[in-house]
Structure formats: structure tokens, C-alpha cells
Design a protein around this motif. Sequence first.
Motif, mmCIF file in Angstrom:
data_model
loop_
_atom_site.group_PDB
_atom_site.id
_atom_site.type_symbol
_atom_site.label_atom_id
_atom_site.label_comp_id
_atom_site.label_asym_id
_atom_site.label_seq_id
_atom_site.Cartn_x
_atom_site.Cartn_y
_atom_site.Cartn_z
ATOM 1 N N ASP A 144 24.661 27.366 93.449
ATOM 2 C CA ASP A 144 25.987 27.390 94.075
ATOM 3 C C ASP A 144 26.116 26.324 95.160
ATOM 4 O O ASP A 144 27.234 25.931 95.516
ATOM 5 C CB ASP A 144 26.254 28.767 94.691
ATOM 6 N N TYR A 145 25.005 25.875 95.679
ATOM 7 C CA TYR A 145 25.027 24.908 96.774
ATOM 8 C C TYR A 145 24.688 23.492 96.314
ATOM 9 O O TYR A 145 24.705 22.555 97.112
ATOM 10 C CB TYR A 145 24.032 25.332 97.864
ATOM 11 N N TYR A 146 24.380 23.342 95.063
ATOM 12 C CA TYR A 146 23.961 22.041 94.522
ATOM 13 C C TYR A 146 25.178 21.152 94.271
ATOM 14 O O TYR A 146 26.194 21.603 93.748
ATOM 15 C CB TYR A 146 23.221 22.282 93.208
ATOM 16 N N TYR A 147 25.080 19.872 94.660
ATOM 17 C CA TYR A 147 26.203 18.978 94.385
ATOM 18 C C TYR A 147 25.818 17.717 93.619
ATOM 19 O O TYR A 147 26.681 17.031 93.064
ATOM 20 C CB TYR A 147 26.942 18.598 95.665
ATOM 21 N N GLY A 148 24.540 17.365 93.559
ATOM 22 C CA GLY A 148 24.186 16.150 92.837
ATOM 23 C C GLY A 148 22.714 15.824 92.992
ATOM 24 O O GLY A 148 21.949 16.590 93.583
ATOM 25 N N ALA A 149 22.333 14.688 92.449
ATOM 26 C CA ALA A 149 20.914 14.312 92.463
ATOM 27 C C ALA A 149 20.742 12.831 92.785
ATOM 28 O O ALA A 149 21.661 12.021 92.613
ATOM 29 C CB ALA A 149 20.266 14.636 91.116
ATOM 30 N N ASP A 150 19.553 12.514 93.270
ATOM 31 C CA ASP A 150 19.118 11.140 93.519
ATOM 32 C C ASP A 150 20.081 10.397 94.449
ATOM 33 O O ASP A 150 20.224 10.773 95.587
ATOM 34 C CB ASP A 150 18.901 10.418 92.190
ATOM 35 N N HIS A 151 20.782 9.402 93.955
ATOM 36 C CA HIS A 151 21.587 8.544 94.835
ATOM 37 C C HIS A 151 23.035 9.026 94.994
ATOM 38 O O HIS A 151 23.830 8.368 95.657
ATOM 39 C CB HIS A 151 21.572 7.117 94.318
ATOM 40 N N GLU A 152 23.379 10.156 94.386
ATOM 41 C CA GLU A 152 24.752 10.651 94.503
ATOM 42 C C GLU A 152 25.009 11.160 95.917
ATOM 43 O O GLU A 152 24.155 11.790 96.542
ATOM 44 C CB GLU A 152 24.997 11.767 93.493
ATOM 45 N N THR A 153 26.218 10.888 96.427
ATOM 46 C CA THR A 153 26.613 11.370 97.751
ATOM 47 C C THR A 153 27.680 12.440 97.596
ATOM 48 O O THR A 153 28.372 12.514 96.581
ATOM 49 C CB THR A 153 27.169 10.226 98.608
ATOM 50 N N VAL A 154 27.841 13.271 98.620
ATOM 51 C CA VAL A 154 28.813 14.344 98.523
ATOM 52 C C VAL A 154 30.235 13.790 98.476
ATOM 53 O O VAL A 154 31.104 14.335 97.778
ATOM 54 C CB VAL A 154 28.636 15.353 99.683
ATOM 55 N N GLU A 155 30.484 12.681 99.182
ATOM 56 C CA GLU A 155 31.830 12.115 99.125
ATOM 57 C C GLU A 155 32.150 11.552 97.742
ATOM 58 O O GLU A 155 33.280 11.645 97.257
ATOM 59 C CB GLU A 155 32.044 11.053 100.200
#
Length: 420
Positions: free
Chosen positions: A252-263
Amino acid sequence: MKDMNAEILSVGSELLLGQIVNSNAQWLSKRLADLGINVFYHHTIGDNFNRLEQAMRLAKERSDLVIVTGGLGPTDDDLTREVASQVINQPIEVDAQVLAKVESYFQKRNQTMTENNRKQAHVFQGSTVFPNDEGMSPGIFTEHENTGWVFLPGVPREMKSIFNQSIDPFLKQKYSLNQKIYSRVLKFIGIGESLLEDRIADIMKKQTNPTIAPLAGDGEVTLRLTAKTKTEESANAMIAKVEKEVLQRVGDYYYGADHETVENRVFQILKDNSLTLSSAESITGGRFIDRMISLPGASTIILGSIVCYQREIKENILKVSKDVLDQHGTVSAPCASELANNIQTMMNSDIGISFTGNAGPNPIEGKEVGLVYIGLKIGSQEPLVESIQVNGTRENIRNRAVKKGFELLYHYLKQYHSIE
């Protein structure tokens, strides 16, 4: 062969004084991981004979491979060879080819070579010498009591050149290296490091290969999954299995991996759902919208923003009611609510977001430094407001406010737009 464990010794008082950044150790760690070699220790030592000797003797006892950078120059404070000679019990000799190169350098420039420049041709008796195409002092490899020693110049350009051209293939052949270390970094927002670790404690306890390492960042947490194997394909399969198990607990708290940013993730969700965004920013001074506008294609999503630092702008331009400002102040949930609502209306956007708070250095309207309110207005719903209390400098408070805004927006979009 068994796992090979390495240590990196970085020599130079300038590193300890903070005059330069030790980028060599970071770069070498990455390159050694590519070779499947574990790096267990980084040790930075100044130009001091006794302390360098202690560091080398310690490295000799605990590491299979020791890479030493720096201290190979011609001056009196370049002590690496002299110290190592005592530690590994190997005498120093002059390498004729290196000396000829040094002499030729000065001859071509019609300069007199001082005696101390001969020091750059010093190597260990019986060692393997690697040419330095970018400078004078060569790379050196030698062995002592089952420990391999690599000596490299401290100048990053020279160090990298010797490693890429000579040390990398030499180590592969000598140690029959046929494994690599692969990593994938999972990124989470809206959960603290301790809670995340508690949720996956049993998974972490049984870790062997891949390993799991948590790291708290600025308003988010990462998990690095690292596998050691012969092929990238098998590493990906090993990591994917652990990743699936982890995300079943804290997905539920995961947004991406490696070089991905939240924006970047928020931007993509807005774009995929044809949603527009506007912002009213007081404490953040436009930082939130700047992060979004920095992404290519922002014009399809961002309609506009107003920096409303003073009360007069909040009241006269963004139409925050005088009653709200008189009764609750500019640093308040009601103010954040009206800012989000009114910027959405003014810009005719699908979503309006607002930031107001106190970045310091003194309390404002009786509100403590570090108190931040973030408002979110989505469609026809009532505005949502969340508050956070942040410690640290003005810079830290403002940056954490921006990160919290992305966190709120991301979790809303994920919940209401079926984002996986």
C-alpha cells in the motif's frame, strides 16, 4: 570459488578535512559489485604513517582483497608504498618502464625532473604493474598471505582508467570471477522505517540471497534487494520472488523502484487519468509546482500556481475569508482548506493543493516552527487537510512539506483511480 570480500582504503588528509568528496570509494564499490565481489568496509585515513599502518594491518586480517587509493604521488606525505612495504613485507624497487615514462614527460617539456619524482616509479618487488595512461603513478597488484592488494592513484580520472583497462580484466582472470551482484531498490512513502521493518521482520530474518537492506530517506523509505548470481536473468527471478512477498505486506505504501521519483509517479497517474492540477503555495514558495513543471509534458497537466506568502495575497488574490484568517491565522487547517478550494476554482483544475506553515526561525501566530498544513481539493469533494510537524532547518521543513504533498496526492490517486 567462495565469496570474495573486499575493503577499500582511501588515503588522504584532504578527504578527512572535507576538502574533496570521496567519490572513488563509491565508484569502486559499484564496480566491485559488478564483478560479484562483496565490499564490507570503507576506511578513510589521513596522511599519517602510524594510522595508515594500523588500517592496513586490520584490512589484511579481515579482507580477501584490499584496494588502496591515494598516497602514490611524489611528495613526502605520499606514504602508501612505504607503509604497505612494511605491512606486506615486500621491498620497494624502481620499475624501469615507469621511470622512463616519468623522465620522458619532463624531457619533452624541457623541465628538470626533481629527485622526488622518481618515487612515482616505485613498485613492490615481484608485483604486477599496470600502466597509467592518464598520469604517472601506475596501478600495482601484489599478494601477501592470501590477501590481494591493489594500489591505485587517488586522482579519480587516473584511478578509473587503470581499473577499467587493467584491474577489471585482471581480477576476473585471476580469481575466476563468474558472478555479479544485482540490486533493485523498492521505494515507499507514507510509512516509517521502523514500521516497515516490523511488517517484514520475518522475511528479513530468513534472508540469505537475496539480501534485504532498509534505508530511511527524506520523507520516504527504501528497501534494497540484492542478489548474487551468474546471470541477470536469474538475479531478476530471485529478486522478483522476494519483492512479491514484501509487497504483499507493505504494497500500500509502494510507489516505484530504482530511479523512479514520487513526483514522476504522480505526474504519470495524472496524465493517464487526464487530470489537471493547480497549487497555492505559501511555505513552499513554488517548490511543489516546480518539481512538476520540471517534468516533460507538464503543460498538459499543470494549469497554474500562485505563491501566496503574505496574508494580503491569501486574502485579496486567493480570497481566503477574513474571518478564517482573523480567527485561525494563516498557519491553520481552515486556511489550507480555503487555499486548496479557491485555487482549484480559480484555475478550473481537477485538483487543487495548498501549503501553509511556519518554516521558522520563530513562532508565528502562536504556531511552532515546523508546523505545516497541506490542503487537497479533488473534484467536488470537500477539501482534505493534513498537518505535519517537521524538525530541522527551514530548508528541511520546506522540502519535507513538498514531499508530504506528493505523498498525499499519490495515495489519493492510487485509492480512487485504481492505480497498481
